[in-house]
Design an enzyme around this catalytic site. Structure first.
Site, mmCIF file in Angstrom:
data_model
loop_
_atom_site.group_PDB
_atom_site.id
_atom_site.type_symbol
_atom_site.label_atom_id
_atom_site.label_comp_id
_atom_site.label_asym_id
_atom_site.label_seq_id
_atom_site.Cartn_x
_atom_site.Cartn_y
_atom_site.Cartn_z
ATOM 1 N N GLU B 49 0.850 -1.098 0.011
ATOM 2 C CA GLU B 49 -0.242 0.404 0.331
ATOM 3 C C GLU B 49 1.089 1.152 -0.131
ATOM 4 O OE1 GLU B 49 -4.386 -1.307 2.259
ATOM 5 O OE2 GLU B 49 -2.950 -0.071 3.152
ATOM 6 N N ASP B 60 -5.563 9.928 9.262
ATOM 7 C CA ASP B 60 -4.299 9.399 10.241
ATOM 8 C C ASP B 60 -4.131 10.257 11.400
ATOM 9 O OD1 ASP B 60 -3.120 7.399 8.234
ATOM 10 O OD2 ASP B 60 -3.266 9.251 7.169
#
Lengths: 406, 270
Positions: B49, B60
């Site tokens: 990824e 995040d």
């Protein structure tokens, strides 16, 4: 090209997925989807609930002090030499700005949903103070996220929030302003989604926030309509409000959207000038994109990275704007313009010295544009400025620009 | 069959679990990303990824947020990230690459142009953190039509009806976010994850990868036992941050961190 709006058209917006035309929607990570859908369902139920509305109206009257006055600025009108200038005095609300209309409404929602922990983002601190205030009143735990740049610029409001019992989190990431505060509020929400209600301060964010914040703020325009008919016997010809995220502007505009004769002006922060790139005017100089859960006009670079913004006013220092404004711009119903820091500061001084009313630097943008606009209008026309907040919080900024230490 | 489906099927046939590392493209420097990707493969990665840096990575935590800032300081753009995969493909045509990022850089590039360039560069899947299936009608088909898998997230808060609907929009695999929180933030509860993944398996035939909170070989093994693959991100990105000024040491440190996870996963195989 302007579209003639009807009540039926407005009722259909936002659609079931939160879209205002091409704008709005719900662009968030999966963890938040369930909460947002629950909030939407509960809000749509409560918004037509007589008890909920009665409690909201009672709080606005007895706690906020509504209706806020519609004041004829006679001397300012004379000096400007054009349209009659009226002021919608949101600065006289409890906590000093329009923000409290919305925090009262959302705190009521939080209580109906059984959430005990409240989070909020803030730029200038007005929304943070308004949130901390309702949390103190309802005995709710309150966490406010604020960019560390803004913590410095608005130290008075930081201290007010602390006095009210809120925890203020200074956000050090990114540009350390409102957008980063919103990022961190979202991060906190994801981590504490079960017990936390996020009181968003403006008409941006994922559906249903742009809808419910607009509904709570629309009390401004509804009162103005009534007051205008009572005092002048007609609707105003032009409404002027500043636009950061755009909550005071949409609250003022919304009840007039179908009245074609009423011209709407949203004033963005032109900063050092649109041409310099140092501004916070996505509607004037941005393009559509996706940030903070909705599609809307944004300030971004050619690669889709969000651009840094600049404004003398922390409350307007935001690269996005509420999706309903983006829609109103594209259909041509509202005009979006900008004034520079310098013009806004001049507007602040004029209103202070001519009317004895000290506007917030955010609202001073609306004042500055309105003075230019009024001068071009006939004397029998009526223009209303939304004085969305009072300027006490900005005294340090103004003094600093004057080279004075206080 | 897409490259992702092929790899996951072959692993399943062998009774093995997928190791899916995440790094942010352009971190610590755009010139290093392709080499780091090869290092991940050497250490046992089945799928990579590759994060597309974004200025406002709302889902995040601080570790990946700082990685985005480092990558953006060097001007890493979405087009450049696609170019990195093209470069990677010159010597690796087997390892699937999934781009993971936020919607706005893709919207700015133009979805059609993005899909064309990605497919052409050999990208296999796209995971857009802030694009739920409800908003993906105009976007996801562009990926599918070009043989790329649209990958969506499932969360602890996702209801059964949504799990089904999201799985129907997905191909390749679904990504189960194991914790309520941002990347790298909390400790994973293996029993809770096991129960939820078993439940997801009842609702969809797609392989389930589990990410958020996997830090070492022990948690990788424990999560591997109950899922089809583990996704490892923040701990790798944190290693990159600590060795950002020494590329040689960085590649070794990344290998040393990931390889034991490979071993832990393979020790589960019959």
């Amino acid at each position: 090209m302007s579209v003639k709006l009807t009540d039926d058209m407005l009722k259909a917006l936002p659609d079931s997925r939160g879209h205002f035309g091409a704008f709005g929607g719900r662009f968030v990570s999966e963890t938040l989807m369930d909460s947002l859908m629950t909030l939407e369902k509960e809000y749509l139920r409560l918004k037509d609930d007589a008890d909920f509305q009665a409690e909201f109206d009672k709080d606005l009257a007895d706690y906020v002090g509504r209706p806020s006055p519609l004041y004829f600025a006679e001397r300012l009108t004379r000096e400007t030499g054009g349209a009659q200038i009226w002021l919608k005095r949101e600065d006289l609300n409890h906590t000093g700005a329009h923000k409290v209309n919305n925090t009262i409404g959302q705190a009521l929602l939080a209580r109906f949903l059984g959430k005990k922990r409240i989070i909020a983002e803030t730029g200038a601190g007005q929304h943070g103070v308004a949130t901390a205030t309702v949390c103190a009143r309802l005995g709710l735990e309150c966490h406010v996220f604020m960019g560390s740049e803004d913590v410095k610029r608005q130290s008075l409001n930081v201290y007010r929030m602390k006095l009210l019992g809120a925890t203020v989190h200074a956000v050090e990431s990114g540009t350390k302003t409102l957008k980063d505060a919103m990022n961190d509020a979202m991060r906190d929400w994801v981590a504490n989604v079960d017990e936390t209600f996020y009181i968003i301060g403006t008409v941006a964010g994922p559906h249903p926030y742009p809808l419910l914040v607009r509904d709570f703020q629309s009390v401004i325009g509804r009162e103005l309509r009534r007051q205008s008919m009572e005092k002048v016997g007609k609707l105003p010809d032009a409404l002027v409000a500043c636009v950061g995220g755009g909550s005071n502007a949409i609250g003022m505009f919304y009840p007039f959207l179908t009245d074609e004769s009423v011209e709407l002006y949203g004033v963005e922060a032109g900063g050092l000038g649109i041409a310099t790139g140092q501004h916070a005017a996505p509607l004037c100089a941005g393009r559509p994109g996706v940030l903070h859960g909705n599609r809307t006009y944004l300030m971004e670079d050619e690669n889709g990275q969000i651009a840094g913004t600049h404004s003398v006013s922390a409350g307007l220092d935001y690269p996005g704007v509420g999706p309903e404004h983006s829609w109103l711009k594209d259909i041509g119903r509202a005009n979006y313009v900008s004034v520079t820091d310098e013009e806004a500061l001049a507007g602040f001084r004029t209103l202070t010295q001519v009317e004895g009313i000290m506007p917030a630097l955010e609202s001073a943008h609306a004042v500055a544009y309105a003075l230019k606009l009024a001068a071009t209008m006939d004397k029998d026309k009526m223009l209303v400025i939304n004085v969305s907040g009072r300027g006490d919080k900005d005294i340090h900024t103004i003094a600093q620009l004057d080279g004075i230490e206080i | 069959m897409s490259r992702i489906e092929g790899v996951l099927k072959s692993l399943k046939d062998q009774g093995r679990k997928a190791l899916i590392p995440y790094i942010t493209a352009g971190d610590p420097h755009p010139d290093q990303t392709v080499e780091l990707m090869h290092t991940l493969v050497k250490a046992g990665a089945d799928i990579i990824e590759l994060g597309v840096p974004f200025s406002d990575p709302m889902a995040d935590g601080p570790v990946i947020q700082l990685a985005c800032e480092r990558a953006l300081k060097h001007g890493t753009s979405l087009r450049q990230v696609i170019g990195m995969v093209r470069e990677f493909r010159k010597t690796d045509s087997a390892t699937p690459v999934v781009l993971m990022g936020y919607l706005n850089p893709m919207e700015a590039m133009g979805y059609e142009a993005f899909a064309d360039a990605s497919a052409d560069a050999g990208i296999d899947g796209v995971l857009t953190v802030d694009l739920p299936p409800e908003e993906a009608d105009d976007v996801a088909p562009l990926f599918s039509q070009r043989g790329m898998d649209p990958i969506f997230l499932l969360a602890p808060t996702t209801t059964d009806s949504r799990i089904k609907a999201i799985s129907e929009h997905s191909s390749g695999y679904v990504y189960y976010v194991s914790i309520k929180g941002v990347t790298g933030s909390a400790t994973i509860n293996v029993e809770e994850v096991a129960a939820k993944v078993a439940h997801i398996h009842e609702l969809t035939a797609l392989p389930v990868g589990v990410g958020f909170g996997i830090r070492d070989a022990k948690t990788a093994g424990a999560i591997g036992k109950v899922s089809d693959g583990v996704i490892v991100g923040s701990v790798l990105v944190d290693t990159i941050a600590r060795h950002q000024s020494d590329p040689g040491a960085l590649n070794k440190a990344l290998y040393d961190l990931l390889y034991p996870m490979r071993e832990a996963l393979d020790s589960l195989a019959p």
